[in-house]
Design a protein around this motif. Sequence first.
Motif, short mmCIF file in Angstrom:
data_model
loop_
_atom_site.label_atom_id
_atom_site.label_comp_id
_atom_site.label_asym_id
_atom_site.label_seq_id
_atom_site.Cartn_x
_atom_site.Cartn_y
_atom_site.Cartn_z
N GLY A 188 -2.95 -0.23 -3.19
CA GLY A 188 -1.63 -0.28 -3.77
C GLY A 188 -1.64 -0.09 -5.27
O GLY A 188 -2.65 0.32 -5.85
N PRO A 189 -0.51 -0.44 -5.92
CA PRO A 189 -0.40 -0.21 -7.36
C PRO A 189 -1.24 -1.15 -8.22
O PRO A 189 -1.41 -0.91 -9.41
N ARG B 152 11.17 -5.48 -6.13
CA ARG B 152 10.51 -4.79 -5.02
C ARG B 152 10.01 -5.77 -3.97
O ARG B 152 10.11 -5.54 -2.78
N SER C 8 0.84 -1.21 0.00
CA SER C 8 0.00 0.00 0.00
C SER C 8 0.87 1.25 0.00
O SER C 8 1.99 1.27 0.52
N ARG C 9 0.30 2.31 -0.56
CA ARG C 9 1.01 3.57 -0.57
C ARG C 9 1.01 4.18 0.86
O ARG C 9 0.03 4.00 1.60
N LEU D 135 -4.92 -1.85 -12.13
CA LEU D 135 -3.69 -1.08 -12.02
C LEU D 135 -3.98 0.34 -11.55
O LEU D 135 -4.85 1.03 -12.08
N GLY D 136 -3.24 0.73 -10.49
CA GLY D 136 -3.38 2.08 -9.93
C GLY D 136 -4.50 2.21 -8.94
O GLY D 136 -4.61 3.25 -8.28
N GLU E 284 6.40 -7.84 -9.02
CA GLU E 284 7.59 -7.00 -9.11
C GLU E 284 8.67 -7.66 -8.28
O GLU E 284 8.73 -7.48 -7.06
#
Length: 578
Positions: A509-510, A531, A483-484, A562-563, A528
């Motif tokens: 998250g992304p 990451r 998560s951001r 996505l996003g 990813e």
Amino acid sequence: MRTNLFTRLLVSYLLVTLITLLAVGVAMSRFYTNYYFEAKEKQLLTHGRQLATRVAPFLHEETTGGAGSFLRTFTLTRSGPARILTLADLEEASGGRHGHARLDPADRASLLRGQVVVRRERNPVLDQNAITVGVPVEYRGRVTGAVLLFTPLADVNASLSAVHRLIDYAAAIAVVLAAVASFLLSRSIARPLAQMNRLTMEMARGDYSRQLPVASRDEVGQLAENFNKLAVALEETVTALKQEKSKLENILDNMGEGVLAVDRDGRVILGNPASVRTLGAGAAVLTEPLTGLFGAVLATGTRRSAEFSPDDGKTFLLAKVAPLEGRDGQTFGAVGVLEDITELRQLENLRRDFVANVSHELRTPLTSIQGFIEAMQDGMLEEGPGRVEHLGLMHRETLRLNRLIHDLLDLAVLERGQTGWEINLVDVADLFSRVLVKLGLQIREAGLRVQQAVPADLPPVLGNEDRIEQVLINLVGNAVRFSRPGGSIELVAARSGPDRIGISVRDNGPGIPAEELPHIWERFHRVEKSRSRSLGGTGLGLAIVKHIVEAHGGTVAVQSELGLGSTFSFTLPAAGED
């Protein structure tokens, strides 16, 4: 024109009877005719001899000048009219003086020699056909005359006609009786055979239940009894063959492997459903490389096998082909078993990938730890902040190795199905609280907000509390890591069916690309990779989650854009309400 057996037998019996009766009738007619004529002739001869004995003295007197006129008169005897001839009459050349006594020269000569004469001819005296018997008259060893006796044939023929009529009546009665007997006998033979013929037609249509009546103990009855036994035996044999055929068809239909059989020319004569599913249209007509494989087996008569891919690497098949041989040892076809080894190949690839991934995951922390240890041995890390930092890195790498080993052990146990867990009631709200307490430090460091939604009347779930907690920790931990900063995480529980509880974890998250979604539950799969590894993931968490949930009888799912973040959800069985 085709005639049946009954007609042929009846006609045959009647013909034999008629021919036999005709032969017997002709023989009897001749016998009675000859017998009656012979009896009449014997009677005339007897009377003639008696008369000749009586007239012998008179003929002797006549020859010496006696009463010849009396002797030449017509005499009626018991056998019929009679004539007496003197020696002079017999010696006349033509008999013209006494036309009534005409005799054939040969007969006259026979009488003069003392022989008896018997004739059947037309008599001029009686003016009709008659039997004439001549008996010589002898006196003292010398022929002195003759006695001629006559009897009309009309009387004889009348008697013979009566006998013939009797024979005809008897023959007619015999023909009627023979016709009745022939009819009954022909029917007794033809009817069972006709019934057998009808029964054979029904047997040809597959009906073996009919039985022939056994009406006699002769050969026909024995044949009917044997036919009934044959029908029973055939029904048992056909039933057994049908059962075996059904078993074979069921085996072939339910086999996971495809089965193909071809004849001597390579034409497909048998293919089970598995072969159709595996080869599609190729199951009806062989395609390469099956054509070459079956052709080699038909040509050499030896077993062969080969691996091939009918769809360019998506499916892998192992074909094992053996020849079909008759009793004479000649190859009349071939049969092949097609085994789908796609999963085996995938497992082999998975094993190689697993070994490679484990080796890679272990090599990175071990290399780091090895470098730090070597640096410490060389005295490059002195006491101070740098030494503490490196020791901290070594500690984190060691923890990472420990997590990886524990995850591998857990995954191995789950894949073998050797759970043996204690099942109890798990309250979902308490479960959320415990997980958030354990991950509270990470959540606060990431600056994340956590929202919970658990209905008050939600029943507990059935399962192993520790394992369900492990599932939720993995999912919430992933949400925290991806998560951001300053974002939010949502934990939601609700009914997903009459006996199911659904739990979901949503992050902002992304997100995950759509092409990666089918693979995220696989071992060591990372969206990813750099990451994920930097965040301390082992790549086994979601695989463990999937196995734990499925071991409880539940399902897992994921939705992502996505996003916009991702939502991981799973279901568990709900506890029943008392």
